[in-house]
Write an enzyme that holds these catalytic residues in place. Structure first.
Site, PDB file in Angstrom:
ATOM      1  N   CYS A 187      -0.196   4.811   5.430  1.00 49.72           N
ATOM      2  CA  CYS A 187      -0.243   5.010   6.877  1.00 49.72           C
ATOM      3  C   CYS A 187       0.991   5.772   7.363  1.00 49.72           C
ATOM      4  O   CYS A 187       0.896   6.645   8.223  1.00 49.72           O
ATOM      5  CB  CYS A 187      -0.245   3.663   7.591  1.00 49.72           C
ATOM      6  SG  CYS A 187      -1.883   2.967   7.818  1.00 49.72           S
ATOM      7  N   SER A 219       4.160   1.481  10.134  1.00 47.80           N
ATOM      8  CA  SER A 219       5.076   1.491   8.992  1.00 47.80           C
ATOM      9  C   SER A 219       6.056   2.659   9.061  1.00 47.80           C
ATOM     10  O   SER A 219       7.057   2.669   8.340  1.00 47.80           O
ATOM     11  CB  SER A 219       4.318   1.489   7.659  1.00 47.80           C
ATOM     12  OG  SER A 219       3.682   0.236   7.478  1.00 47.80           O
ATOM     13  N   GLU A 230       0.862  -1.174   0.000  1.00 48.43           N
ATOM     14  CA  GLU A 230       0.000   0.000   0.000  1.00 48.43           C
ATOM     15  C   GLU A 230       0.903   1.229   0.000  1.00 48.43           C
ATOM     16  O   GLU A 230       1.827   1.310   0.801  1.00 48.43           O
ATOM     17  CB  GLU A 230      -0.892  -0.014   1.247  1.00 48.43           C
ATOM     18  CG  GLU A 230      -2.251   0.632   1.027  1.00 48.43           C
ATOM     19  CD  GLU A 230      -2.149   2.071   0.581  1.00 48.43           C
ATOM     20  OE1 GLU A 230      -2.860   2.441  -0.371  1.00 48.43           O
ATOM     21  OE2 GLU A 230      -1.377   2.835   1.165  1.00 48.43           O
ATOM     22  N   HIS A 242      -7.062   3.133  12.680  1.00 47.50           N
ATOM     23  CA  HIS A 242      -6.930   4.545  13.044  1.00 47.50           C
ATOM     24  C   HIS A 242      -8.202   5.069  13.717  1.00 47.50           C
ATOM     25  O   HIS A 242      -8.140   6.010  14.502  1.00 47.50           O
ATOM     26  CB  HIS A 242      -6.547   5.382  11.821  1.00 47.50           C
ATOM     27  CG  HIS A 242      -5.199   5.016  11.280  1.00 47.50           C
ATOM     28  ND1 HIS A 242      -4.035   5.407  11.898  1.00 47.50           N
ATOM     29  CD2 HIS A 242      -4.828   4.248  10.234  1.00 47.50           C
ATOM     30  CE1 HIS A 242      -3.002   4.908  11.232  1.00 47.50           C
ATOM     31  NE2 HIS A 242      -3.451   4.197  10.218  1.00 47.50           N
ATOM     32  N   CYS A 255      -5.864   5.376   6.075  1.00 43.75           N
ATOM     33  CA  CYS A 255      -5.584   4.165   5.308  1.00 43.75           C
ATOM     34  C   CYS A 255      -6.857   3.360   5.082  1.00 43.75           C
ATOM     35  O   CYS A 255      -7.714   3.289   5.941  1.00 43.75           O
ATOM     36  CB  CYS A 255      -4.566   3.313   6.054  1.00 43.75           C
ATOM     37  SG  CYS A 255      -4.082   1.839   5.135  1.00 43.75           S
ATOM     38  N   CYS A 315       2.928  -0.409   4.520  1.00 43.69           N
ATOM     39  CA  CYS A 315       1.811   0.473   4.186  1.00 43.69           C
ATOM     40  C   CYS A 315       2.304   1.902   4.307  1.00 43.69           C
ATOM     41  O   CYS A 315       2.390   2.457   5.394  1.00 43.69           O
ATOM     42  CB  CYS A 315       0.609   0.268   5.073  1.00 43.69           C
ATOM     43  SG  CYS A 315      -0.673   1.454   4.608  1.00 43.69           S
ATOM     44  N   CYS A 371      -5.472  -1.110   6.542  1.00 48.87           N
ATOM     45  CA  CYS A 371      -5.685  -1.441   7.961  1.00 48.87           C
ATOM     46  C   CYS A 371      -6.888  -0.614   8.393  1.00 48.87           C
ATOM     47  O   CYS A 371      -6.860   0.118   9.357  1.00 48.87           O
ATOM     48  CB  CYS A 371      -4.456  -1.097   8.786  1.00 48.87           C
ATOM     49  SG  CYS A 371      -3.909   0.608   8.660  1.00 48.87           S
ATOM     50  N   ARG A 377       0.207  -4.189  11.246  1.00 54.20           N
ATOM     51  CA  ARG A 377       1.637  -3.966  10.978  1.00 54.20           C
ATOM     52  C   ARG A 377       2.424  -3.556  12.213  1.00 54.20           C
ATOM     53  O   ARG A 377       3.632  -3.362  12.135  1.00 54.20           O
ATOM     54  CB  ARG A 377       1.807  -2.945   9.850  1.00 54.20           C
ATOM     55  CG  ARG A 377       1.408  -3.531   8.532  1.00 54.20           C
ATOM     56  CD  ARG A 377       0.945  -2.512   7.510  1.00 54.20           C
ATOM     57  NE  ARG A 377       0.235  -3.204   6.440  1.00 54.20           N
ATOM     58  CZ  ARG A 377      -1.029  -3.638   6.533  1.00 54.20           C
ATOM     59  NH1 ARG A 377      -1.738  -3.404   7.610  1.00 54.20           N
ATOM     60  NH2 ARG A 377      -1.584  -4.301   5.549  1.00 54.20           N
TER      61      ARG A 377
HETATM   62 NI1  NFE Z   1      -2.188   1.329   6.174  1.00 55.37          NI
HETATM   63 FE1  NFE Z   1      -1.444   0.523   9.090  1.00 55.37          FE
HETATM   64  C1  NFE Z   1      -1.437  -1.122   9.843  1.00 55.37           C
HETATM   65  C2  NFE Z   1      -1.462   1.463  10.601  1.00 55.37           C
HETATM   66  S1  NFE Z   1       0.623   1.051   8.798  1.00 55.37           S
HETATM   67  S2  NFE Z   1      -1.758  -0.344   7.107  1.00 55.37           S
HETATM   68  O1  NFE Z   1      -1.468  -2.199  10.180  1.00 55.37           O
HETATM   69  O2  NFE Z   1      -1.476   2.183  11.476  1.00 55.37           O
HETATM   70  O3  NFE Z   1       1.726   0.289   9.296  1.00 55.37           O
END
Ligand code: NFE
Ligand code: MG
Length: 580
Positions: free
Chosen positions: A562, A514, A14, A69, A62, A559, A65, A491
């Site tokens: 993110c 990430s 991503e 958030h 994102c 990702c 995932c 992640r």
């Molecule tokens: Ni967009 Fe995410 C996850 C977050 S980034 S995927 O899992 O926060 O590492």
């Protein structure tokens, strides 16, 4: 003579990621750099808003995932305002987050990572009968007849013969580092297609509790869908959580368990058996951070968390260090090699509650041949724990659970190592990271059933509460409050930092998995997790087809959407970006 290999964009991830690697004459990687090449501004719009609606915006950081958030955001506000969440809502959140992990991990394994190990074109040479025998020797999964594999092979042949590989385009097919026999390739590809259909069904769990997927609804102080203790009906199922929908959830959890047990876990072990040398490279840092998650009581009671918080330094499982995300001496973000500046200078680190974002592009004008690695080279910052770079994610969680003596984790990890005839140190590697993701999927899917049973027991006992509205009126809030909402995203460790003033958001910062893993070097020139992993015993067989780089980078499940999410506490304009 050294040579610079550039992979840009890294595909099957991503977001936008560029990797540069310096190689020696024999193809060994001597240095590596990870660069987030995209800049965004999503959190800027949070400033001045009502903290109760922040989750709906933060969640758009994102779509992969998707809900994490949202969860981190509602928790940050609950933490700031000391807002207690009912037990049922905690259980519902646990179910939603765990479902996200299992869904995301299966998708990552089959659709983003498997083709680093599985050669699509070779599958055409497989004997469907022998493939059936192989599949039946490793699993009781019912779809395993010779006819089933012959049909799958026909579908793949149609792709290949049309000259348009479609979803299978852009692979390094035929690369000599692909080592699976044709039958194993065909089996894995059949499961690639199965997983696509499977994920469509399991995503419904989010819709049952949160109205939709991706980006389900949340509610500060609880969970948005009321519980109806009545008999349930198709009509009520659309708007409430009731006995009909909870039985649907049970069916989804069973489908997760059987796919993980009968397909994902056996495939991981079968594929890994052909690539055992990948359990001896790609570790990198050896430092691991978890923030903890899945409370059975509350986020303020760490003893009740299914995933504990902690830090392991240099693989030292005997000394787990405590983590306090609020402590400015523990978590800091650096920009020494990022395209940002700080008012106190590029060498300093800032705690997220005092975070700054000043875009400062110093690189060459794109398209450029190579990054200016002595200066800035990424739109990611470099988060550090007590000044040290950390790996976060499935391997960090496995390490933490294993170190703390969590029995189911130990049993699964020990069994996998025994099957592969590998020592415990093998987990500190590219495939160790990949296998950790599979193992935790099993842990989560099994644990989900226990959470569902607890939720049903609460309802049967007469507790249908899902929301605490005691603090709904901002007039009840203090004039100023600060909070941290944290969770374990697929992640890795995720934390949202919020500052609330007079009922409105004054500052909002997200420190994202990430970013920990994919960030560039810091002020002390210490590499981030991707960079260190690529510098750990990698040798490119063919620099024009850097499959080895792809394997290790994908083992983190990048990702970058993110990881790059610009925050500007001063409310400056971020969009006027000049690179010429
Ligand atoms: Ni967009 Fe995410 C996850 C977050 S980034 S995927 O899992 O926060 O590492
Ligand atoms: Mg951030």
């Amino acid at each position: 003579m050294s040579h610079r290999v550039v992979v840009d964009p890294v595909t099957r991830i991503e977001g936008h990621l560029r990797i540069e690697a310096e190689t020696a004459a024999d193809g060994s990687i001597t240095s590596a750099w990870s660069s987030g090449t995209m800049v965004r501004g999503i959190e800027l719009i949070l400033k001045g808003r009502d903290p109760r609606e922040a989750w709906a915006f933060a969640q758009r950081i994102c779509g992969v995932c998707t809900l994490v958030h949202g969860i981190a955001s509602v928790r940050s506000v609950e933490d700031a305002l000391k807002w207690a969440v009912p037990a049922n809502a905690q259980l519902i959140r646990n179910l939603m987050v765990a479902a996200q992990h299992v869904h995301d991990h299966v998708m990552h394994f089959y659709h983003l990572h498997a083709l680093d190990w599985v050669d699509v074109v070779s599958a055409l040479k497989a004997d469907p009968k022998a493939t059936s025998a192989l599949a039946q020797s490793i699993s009781s999964y019912p779809k395993s007849s010779p006819g089933y594999f012959a049909d799958t092979q026909k579908r793949i042949r149609l792709f290949v013969e049309s000259g348009q590989l479609g979803i299978f385009a852009n692979g390094f097919w035929g690369h000599p580092e692909y080592r699976l026999p044709p039958e194993a390739n065909l089996m894995a590809l059949a499961h690639y297609l199965e997983a696509l259909a499977w994920q469509r069904e399991v995503a419904k769990l989010h819709a049952i509790f949160g109205g939709k997927n991706p980006h389900p609804n949340f509610l500060v102080g609880g969970s948005p869908s009321p519980i109806s203790a009545g008999p349930g009906s198709a009509g009520a199922a659309a708007t409430t959580v009731n006995i009909v929908t909870l039985e649907e959830v049970r069916g989804i959890i069973k489908s997760m368990q059987s796919f993980v047990d009968q397909v994902y876990l056996p495939d991981t072990l079968a594929i890994a058996g052909f690539y055992k040398d990948w359990f001896a490279r790609g570790e990198g840092l050896g430092n691991f951070l978890t923030v903890g998650d899945f409370p059975s009581k509350g986020m303020d009671d760490p003893s009740s968390w299914f995933i504990p918080a902690g830090v392991v330094i240099s693989r030292d499982l005997k000394n787990i260090q405590p983590v306090d995300l609020r402590d400015p001496a523990q978590v800091q973000e650096f920009v020494a090699h990022s395209w940002y500046d700080y008012s106190g200078g590029k060498q300093q680190g800032l705690h997220p509650h005092a975070g700054e974002t000043k875009l400062h592009y110093t690189g060459p004008k794109p398209p450029y041949e190579q990054l200016d690695v002595a200066g800035g080279y990424s739109w990611l910052k470099s988060p550090r724990w007590r000044g040290k770079p950390m790996e976060v994610g499935p391997l960090a969680r496995l390490v933490m659970l294993y170190a703390k003596g969590h029995e189911p984790t130990r049993a699964l990890a020990d069994q996998a190592l025994k099957t592969l005839d590998l020592p415990l140190t093998a987990i500190f590697s590219t495939l160790g990271r990949t296998a950790a993701r599979t193992i935790e999927s099993k842990l989560f899917a099994d644990q989900m059933m226990a959470w569902l049973d607890q939720l049903i027991a609460n309802i049967k006992g007469g507790d249908v509460s899902v929301h605490n509205d005691a603090l709904w009126d901002p007039a009840t809030w203090p004039a100023e409050a600060k909070g941290v909402g944290f969770m374990e995203a697929p992640r890795g460790a995720l934390a949202h930092y919020v500052v609330i003033k007079d009922g409105r958001i004054d500052n909002y910062q997200a420190v994202v998995p990430s970013t920990w893993n994919a960030g560039p070097r810091d002020a002390a020139n210490q590499p981030g997790a991707y960079e260190a992993a690529l510098m750990d015993r990698h040798k490119l067989r063919d620099p024009k087809q850097p499959l080895e780089i792809q394997r290790t980078v994908h083992s983190f499940d990048p990702c970058i959407a993110c990881a790059v999410h610009v925050v500007d506490p001063q409310g400056e304009e971020l969009t006027r970006l000049r690179v010429c």
